[in-house]
Design a protein around this motif. Sequence first.
Motif, PDB file in Angstrom:
ATOM      1  N   MET A   1       0.818  -1.210   0.000  1.00  0.00           N
ATOM      2  CA  MET A   1       0.000   0.000   0.000  1.00  0.00           C
ATOM      3  C   MET A   1       0.849   1.256   0.000  1.00  0.00           C
ATOM      4  SD  MET A   1      -1.224  -0.967   3.702  1.00  0.00           S
ATOM      5  CE  MET A   1      -0.893  -2.636   3.124  1.00  0.00           C
ATOM      6  N   PRO A   2       1.676   1.407  -1.010  1.00  0.00           N
ATOM      7  CA  PRO A   2       2.560   2.587  -1.030  1.00  0.00           C
ATOM      8  C   PRO A   2       1.786   3.874  -1.315  1.00  0.00           C
ATOM      9  CG  PRO A   2       3.337   0.877  -2.546  1.00  0.00           C
ATOM     10  CD  PRO A   2       1.940   0.517  -2.151  1.00  0.00           C
ATOM     11  N   TYR A   3       2.422   4.962  -0.906  1.00  0.00           N
ATOM     12  CA  TYR A   3       1.934   6.306  -1.176  1.00  0.00           C
ATOM     13  C   TYR A   3       3.093   7.072  -1.812  1.00  0.00           C
ATOM     14  CZ  TYR A   3       0.869  11.212  -0.282  1.00  0.00           C
ATOM     15  OH  TYR A   3       0.673  12.550  -0.429  1.00  0.00           O
ATOM     16  N   VAL A   4       2.841   7.646  -2.978  1.00  0.00           N
ATOM     17  CA  VAL A   4       3.886   8.391  -3.682  1.00  0.00           C
ATOM     18  C   VAL A   4       3.379   9.800  -3.968  1.00  0.00           C
ATOM     19  CG1 VAL A   4       5.383   8.493  -5.716  1.00  0.00           C
ATOM     20  CG2 VAL A   4       4.722   6.270  -4.764  1.00  0.00           C
ATOM     21  N   ASN A   5       4.201  10.784  -3.653  1.00  0.00           N
ATOM     22  CA  ASN A   5       3.872  12.183  -3.935  1.00  0.00           C
ATOM     23  C   ASN A   5       4.942  12.745  -4.869  1.00  0.00           C
ATOM     24  OD1 ASN A   5       3.918  15.296  -2.098  1.00  0.00           O
ATOM     25  ND2 ASN A   5       2.595  14.738  -3.788  1.00  0.00           N
ATOM     26  N   ILE A   6       4.492  13.166  -6.058  1.00  0.00           N
ATOM     27  CA  ILE A   6       5.392  13.729  -7.066  1.00  0.00           C
ATOM     28  C   ILE A   6       5.141  15.229  -7.143  1.00  0.00           C
ATOM     29  CG2 ILE A   6       5.954  13.756  -9.534  1.00  0.00           C
ATOM     30  CD1 ILE A   6       4.996  10.836  -9.682  1.00  0.00           C
ATOM     31  N   LYS A   7       6.170  16.010  -6.882  1.00  0.00           N
ATOM     32  CA  LYS A   7       6.034  17.461  -6.991  1.00  0.00           C
ATOM     33  C   LYS A   7       6.821  17.945  -8.210  1.00  0.00           C
ATOM     34  CE  LYS A   7       5.545  18.220  -2.013  1.00  0.00           C
ATOM     35  NZ  LYS A   7       4.163  18.684  -1.871  1.00  0.00           N
ATOM     36  N   ILE A   8       6.121  18.660  -9.081  1.00  0.00           N
ATOM     37  CA  ILE A   8       6.734  19.202 -10.291  1.00  0.00           C
ATOM     38  C   ILE A   8       6.274  20.648 -10.463  1.00  0.00           C
ATOM     39  CG2 ILE A   8       7.084  17.043 -11.574  1.00  0.00           C
ATOM     40  CD1 ILE A   8       4.330  17.361 -12.785  1.00  0.00           C
ATOM     41  N   THR A   9       7.001  21.392 -11.271  1.00  0.00           N
ATOM     42  CA  THR A   9       6.571  22.764 -11.544  1.00  0.00           C
ATOM     43  C   THR A   9       5.323  22.752 -12.439  1.00  0.00           C
ATOM     44  OG1 THR A   9       8.280  22.737 -13.246  1.00  0.00           O
ATOM     45  CG2 THR A   9       8.768  23.964 -11.229  1.00  0.00           C
ATOM     46  N   ASP A  10       4.516  23.775 -12.236  1.00  0.00           N
ATOM     47  CA  ASP A  10       3.232  23.901 -12.945  1.00  0.00           C
ATOM     48  C   ASP A  10       3.487  24.549 -14.315  1.00  0.00           C
ATOM     49  OD1 ASP A  10       0.600  24.110 -13.635  1.00  0.00           O
ATOM     50  OD2 ASP A  10       0.099  25.661 -12.183  1.00  0.00           O
ATOM     51  N   GLU A  11       3.855  23.701 -15.288  1.00  0.00           N
ATOM     52  CA  GLU A  11       4.233  24.216 -16.610  1.00  0.00           C
ATOM     53  C   GLU A  11       3.582  23.365 -17.707  1.00  0.00           C
ATOM     54  OE1 GLU A  11       8.589  26.063 -16.253  1.00  0.00           O
ATOM     55  OE2 GLU A  11       8.534  24.078 -15.364  1.00  0.00           O
ATOM     56  N   ASN A  12       2.274  23.456 -17.789  1.00  0.00           N
ATOM     57  CA  ASN A  12       1.533  22.831 -18.885  1.00  0.00           C
ATOM     58  C   ASN A  12       1.688  21.316 -18.972  1.00  0.00           C
ATOM     59  OD1 ASN A  12       0.676  25.434 -19.892  1.00  0.00           O
ATOM     60  ND2 ASN A  12       2.785  25.693 -20.625  1.00  0.00           N
ATOM     61  N   VAL A  13       1.628  20.671 -17.829  1.00  0.00           N
ATOM     62  CA  VAL A  13       1.632  19.209 -17.826  1.00  0.00           C
ATOM     63  C   VAL A  13       0.247  18.743 -18.286  1.00  0.00           C
ATOM     64  CG1 VAL A  13       1.986  17.152 -16.416  1.00  0.00           C
ATOM     65  CG2 VAL A  13       3.221  19.277 -15.874  1.00  0.00           C
TER      66      VAL A  13
END
Lengths: 66, 66, 66, 66, 66, 66
Positions: free
Chosen positions: D1-13
């Motif tokens: 039951m993993p939890y993954v948080n990906i933080k990226i810049t807000d640039e038209n993903v």
Amino acid sequence: MPYVNIKITDENVTKEQKQALIAGTTQLLVDVLNKNPATTFVLIDEVNTDNWGIGYDQVTALRKNK
Amino acid sequence: MPYVNIKITDENVTKEQKQALIAGTTQLLVDVLNKNPATTFVLIDEVNTDNWGIGYDQVTALRKNK
Amino acid sequence: MPYVNIKITDENVTKEQKQALIAGTTQLLVDVLNKNPATTFVLIDEVNTDNWGIGYDQVTALRKNK
Amino acid sequence: MPYVNIKITDENVTKEQKQALIAGTTQLLVDVLNKNPATTFVLIDEVNTDNWGIGYDQVTALRKNK
Amino acid sequence: MPYVNIKITDENVTKEQKQALIAGTTQLLVDVLNKNPATTFVLIDEVNTDNWGIGYDQVTALRKNK
Amino acid sequence: MPYVNIKITDENVTKEQKQALIAGTTQLLVDVLNKNPATTFVLIDEVNTDNWGIGYDQVTALRKNK
């Protein structure tokens, strides 16, 4: 001085529901661990359903398939 | 390679204030731990006052009662 | 009432260095945003170098290759 | 039951890129640790470039200087 | 499918108290937002009192001054 | 410059498995979003099974009931 972060999907959560989550979480920490509510933080993050995945898929897709 | 996450309420923080938080936090990590600024990340989250609770209440309510 | 989380590698950080990070971060939030230090939290996570990756590799390996 | 948080810049993903991140991360946890995808969460945070600092500066400034 | 992260100081929290926090938080999300408990995660972080600061100081120092 | 945090239960994850998670996550961000691996962080948190709850219960209890 607990810190609690609640992450939920961004699906029309009302201000009153947020207040209920804050009050309920704070009371739980008072009841179970005798924490001081004056220094208990509860932060709620509402996450877009495109940005939340479970079982390989976006929640957006799961909601459509229901 | 430190990672710092600053969470503050979303109350008209300016771009210049954010830059001051980023530069100041990075300098602190250089001064105290000799970290490399080129791989020091500082991320600022601005949280709606409805979504931040302290002492059982939303910050929105606390601001009104002041 | 800011909340700050500082993540650094677990490499012999002293109690005094942690205190300096806490005091410096709190002062920065007072100086830049006029926040109340009495409700400013600073949490430090020390992460094992096997559990921190940058550039595809564990920091453990980067330290050996220096 | 993993939890993954990906933080990226807000640039038209795009929505499709987010879906690719969710599916790829989930598959990685299945392949490496034999985790159950049905209880694997992947959350993506898109962070404004004013709110992301590296090397003392906002990413907004870094993008302009390229 | 909420995700909740509770951070508290590492001060002899028992297994039963942790279970009470997990059950209580999950029930709150069921009651307030009708969430599915089967996909509700609650994670508890216990933080050393040297690593938690409030009001410029480590909690370790605050405990001694009480 | 992405930041990824992977939380898994603390159940004998090897150094090689951690390295595989770091390399695989970094490659995914290169492939999907063309991110620079030199400034891609991957942090792994191993969480005690007493401290991770799902469906009202501690993972410790779920493992016993299997």
